[in-house]
Design a protein around this motif. Structure first.
Motif, short mmCIF file in Angstrom:
data_model
loop_
_atom_site.label_atom_id
_atom_site.label_comp_id
_atom_site.label_asym_id
_atom_site.label_seq_id
_atom_site.Cartn_x
_atom_site.Cartn_y
_atom_site.Cartn_z
N SER A 95 0.84 -1.21 0.00
CA SER A 95 0.00 0.00 0.00
C SER A 95 0.87 1.25 0.00
CB SER A 95 -0.93 0.00 1.22
OG SER A 95 -1.76 -1.13 1.21
N GLY A 96 1.97 1.21 0.78
CA GLY A 96 2.88 2.36 0.83
C GLY A 96 3.53 2.63 -0.51
N ILE A 97 3.94 1.55 -1.19
CA ILE A 97 4.58 1.71 -2.50
C ILE A 97 3.59 2.27 -3.52
CG2 ILE A 97 5.59 0.44 -4.43
CD1 ILE A 97 6.81 -1.47 -2.34
N VAL A 98 2.37 1.75 -3.50
CA VAL A 98 1.34 2.25 -4.43
C VAL A 98 1.04 3.72 -4.17
CG1 VAL A 98 -1.09 2.04 -5.09
CG2 VAL A 98 0.31 -0.02 -4.79
N ALA A 99 0.92 4.08 -2.88
CA ALA A 99 0.64 5.48 -2.53
C ALA A 99 1.78 6.38 -2.96
CB ALA A 99 0.39 5.59 -1.03
N LEU A 100 3.04 5.91 -2.77
CA LEU A 100 4.20 6.71 -3.15
C LEU A 100 4.25 6.95 -4.66
CD1 LEU A 100 6.83 8.09 -2.28
CD2 LEU A 100 7.98 5.88 -2.53
N TRP A 101 3.99 5.88 -5.42
CA TRP A 101 3.99 6.03 -6.87
C TRP A 101 2.84 6.93 -7.33
CZ3 TRP A 101 7.48 5.25 -10.43
CH2 TRP A 101 8.53 4.34 -10.18
N SER A 102 1.72 6.87 -6.69
CA SER A 102 0.59 7.73 -7.05
C SER A 102 0.93 9.19 -6.78
CB SER A 102 -0.66 7.33 -6.25
OG SER A 102 -1.03 6.01 -6.52
N LEU A 103 1.58 9.44 -5.64
CA LEU A 103 1.96 10.81 -5.31
C LEU A 103 3.01 11.32 -6.28
CD1 LEU A 103 1.85 13.21 -3.35
CD2 LEU A 103 3.60 12.06 -1.96
N LEU A 104 3.97 10.44 -6.61
CA LEU A 104 5.02 10.85 -7.55
C LEU A 104 4.45 11.15 -8.92
CD1 LEU A 104 8.10 11.17 -7.80
CD2 LEU A 104 8.22 8.78 -8.51
N ALA A 105 3.51 10.34 -9.37
CA ALA A 105 2.88 10.58 -10.67
C ALA A 105 2.10 11.89 -10.67
CB ALA A 105 1.94 9.42 -11.02
N PHE A 106 1.48 12.18 -9.57
CA PHE A 106 0.71 13.41 -9.46
C PHE A 106 1.61 14.64 -9.50
CE2 PHE A 106 -1.11 16.79 -6.81
CZ PHE A 106 -2.33 17.00 -7.45
N VAL A 107 2.76 14.55 -8.76
CA VAL A 107 3.68 15.69 -8.71
C VAL A 107 4.33 15.92 -10.06
CG1 VAL A 107 5.84 16.52 -7.71
CG2 VAL A 107 4.11 15.47 -6.24
N LEU A 108 4.83 14.83 -10.69
CA LEU A 108 5.52 14.97 -11.97
C LEU A 108 4.56 15.34 -13.11
CD1 LEU A 108 8.01 11.95 -11.82
CD2 LEU A 108 8.49 14.37 -11.37
N GLY A 109 3.38 14.89 -13.06
CA GLY A 109 2.42 15.16 -14.14
C GLY A 109 1.77 16.52 -14.02
#
Length: 544
Positions: free
Chosen positions: A523-537
């Motif tokens: 869950s932590g990895i998924v949340a981190l990737w979601s946050l990273l995608a949001f910031v970069l996009g």
């Protein structure tokens, strides 16, 4: 069940070894339990089916085991080992509080009739243990009463009807050669005696000779001899239709079933079955005399409840008695019996008076631990004395206690069908309902730091000086500790002397469970990737 019924049954089926009282022949062995009449008039004790490894049940008991896991472990052990002896003690209620006890011992040996051939394991420690207490292995091997369960009986019946046998070729050839050489020159009514035949060979040789030669008739003489008589065809026809022919197939089946006949009589009687730590005993009764143990734990419980609707485990009963009375701590059935018969247990005029019958008087004069009939006697005696103590606790001292057996059963109601578990995830197994959860101390978790390669045995050894724990691996560097005593848990949590590389804490499922930890990591990895995608996009653009 009335006493004469048992005696007449055994006389009718003519089992190879006769019933013997302790004064004549004492056998050691293996099934523990007591079956008492609910009316209190004739208490029939059915006892001492211990497994053939008295010092070891063949598997390791663990507090981590659920009832299902415990059953599956025990099932494997029961399937490997056999029953060496069964004891039967019959308690007759002579008057309000006097019981006379007849105790008997039966050597048992798996049926070898026809195509039946049972394999079983031997334990060196068991042989040593039973030998120490005088067990006669020659009687077990040579004179053991046969028995079979329903599956074995069905197979045997099919081969009996088909006339197929598994008799030794040498034995059969010797018998046929001897008879054919004799019969040609013999006159009618002349006889020939065949010697040195074992129990099942006595019947098999007769059936083969009768089928091969139409001018002879056979008749058993004792356990190891067969008389062959030359007869006319008319005489042969009369003998074949005689109701006294010992080779009638229904009588052969009755003899081959052996002790199973008595077991089924006890089942039909529907009397309470009493034992001490009787779980393994019940499993052996099911497997050896009824049906092979099922894979399903619930099916096993249902089957036992149908066979014996009322079970009483004296271990469960005496646990309660010991909590209410300041008796010294004891560990086995003989010690429990000794305490209940000692001055520590105050007597009153209504206490049960238990006397071995005259032909069983040796039990009144001498202790015979691990002898089946003696343990049956102990088990029934402990039941009556414990029930009396419980009854006195529920009765006003000023009122005279009604010590009839029916009153004893009333006071024992809360213990019925609850069979003690020596060590497991529950304190007892309820054969008439759901198993009650056991109140245990909290589970502990051990964190291993910088100490690779540890296993459960080594962890147990590290804490052995403090107390006894059951250990189960949780992950590569974590182990669970479980005890049945709260003081042991408190001692380990307070103690600072356990190895510094072993950290101990109370187990929290959400924190220590590997599955929960894995889920949180994912869950932590998924949340981190979601946050990273949001910031970069970046934020989505809106156009009109």
């Amino acid at each position: 069940m009335a006493l004469p019924l048992i005696w007449s049954l055994l006389g009718y089926i003519q089992l190879p070894p006769k019933i013997t009282s302790p004064g004549k022949s004492c056998w050691a062995g293996n099934v523990r339990g007591t079956c008492c009449s609910s009316s209190g008039r004739a208490a029939c004790a059915f006892a001492n089916l211990l497994v053939s490894i008295p010092s070891n049940s063949g598997f390791v008991h663990s507090l981590f085991d659920s009832p299902v896991e415990l059953y599956l472990k025990a099932r494997q052990s029961v399937q490997r080992f056999t029953v060496t002896q069964l004891g039967l003690a019959i308690f007759s209620n002579e008057n309000s509080n006097k019981y006379v006890v007849h105790s008997y011992n039966f050597f048992l040996f798996p049926s070898t009739w026809g195509v039946t051939d049972v394999e079983f394991a031997l334990s060196a420690s068991s042989i040593q243990f039973l030998s120490h207490y005088g067990f006669d292995y020659n009687k077990f091997l040579k004179d053991g009463i046969p028995y079979m369960n329903e599956v074995q009986e069905k197979i045997f019946s099919q081969h009996l009807l088909a006339g197929s046998w598994n008799i030794s070729r040498d034995v059969l050839k010797k018998a046929i050669d001897e008879v054919t050489c004799w019969v040609g020159a013999a006159e009618e009514e002349e006889t020939l005696i065949l010697q040195d035949l074992s129990g099942y060979q006595v019947f098999e040789v007769q059936l083969v000779l009768r089928q091969a030669l139409q001018n002879v008739w056979t008749q058993p003489l004792g356990d190891k001899k067969v008389m062959v008589k030359k007869v006319s065809p008319q005489h042969r026809w009369l003998l074949e239709n005689s109701p006294y022919d010992s080779c009638r197939k229904e009588l052969i089946l009755l003899s081959a079933r052996g002790f199973t006949n008595l077991f089924q009589t006890l089942v039909k009687a529907k009397k309470p079955l009493v034992g001490h730590n009787m779980l393994m005993d019940l499993m052996h009764l099911h497997d050896k005399f009824y049906k092979p143990l099922p894979e399903s734990y619930e099916e096993f419980k249902r089957n036992i409840h149908n066979l014996f609707p009322v079970l009483i485990d004296t271990k469960t009963v005496t646990k309660s008695v010991w909590k209410k009375h300041p008796f010294p701590r004891v560990s086995n059935l003989l010690e429990i019996y000794s305490v209940l018969c000692s001055n520590l247990n105050s007597k009153d005029p209504t206490c049960p008076v238990i006397t071995p019958a005259s032909d069983c008087s040796r039990y009144a004069e001498k202790k015979c631990p691990h002898e089946a009939g003696y343990d049956a006697f102990l088990c029934g005696s402990v039941l009556l004395k414990s029930a009396h103590l419980l009854l006195c606790g529920y009765t006003d001292d000023a009122v005279e206690v009604d010590s009839s057996f029916s009153r004893y059963l009333t006071v024992l109601a809360e213990y019925l069908n609850k069979v003690n578990v020596i060590r497991g995830g529950v304190a007892s197994i309820n054969f008439s309902g759901e198993d009650a959860p056991c109140q245990r101390p909290p589970l502990l978790v051990v964190h291993v730091r910088g100490w690779s390669g540890l296993n459960e045995r080594q962890i147990r050894q590290e804490f052995k000086a403090l107390c006894h724990f059951d250990v189960r691996r949780l992950s590569k560097d974590q182990f669970l500790l479980l005890s049945n005593k709260f003081k042991h848990v408190r001692r380990v949590l307070r103690d600072a002397n356990h190895p510094p590389r072993l950290g101990v804490s109370i187990y929290r499922h959400w924190r220590h469970s590997p599955s929960i930890s894995c889920l949180l990591q994912v869950s932590g990895i998924v949340a981190l990737w979601s946050l990273l995608a949001f910031v970069l996009g970046g934020a989505p653009c809106c156009s009109f």
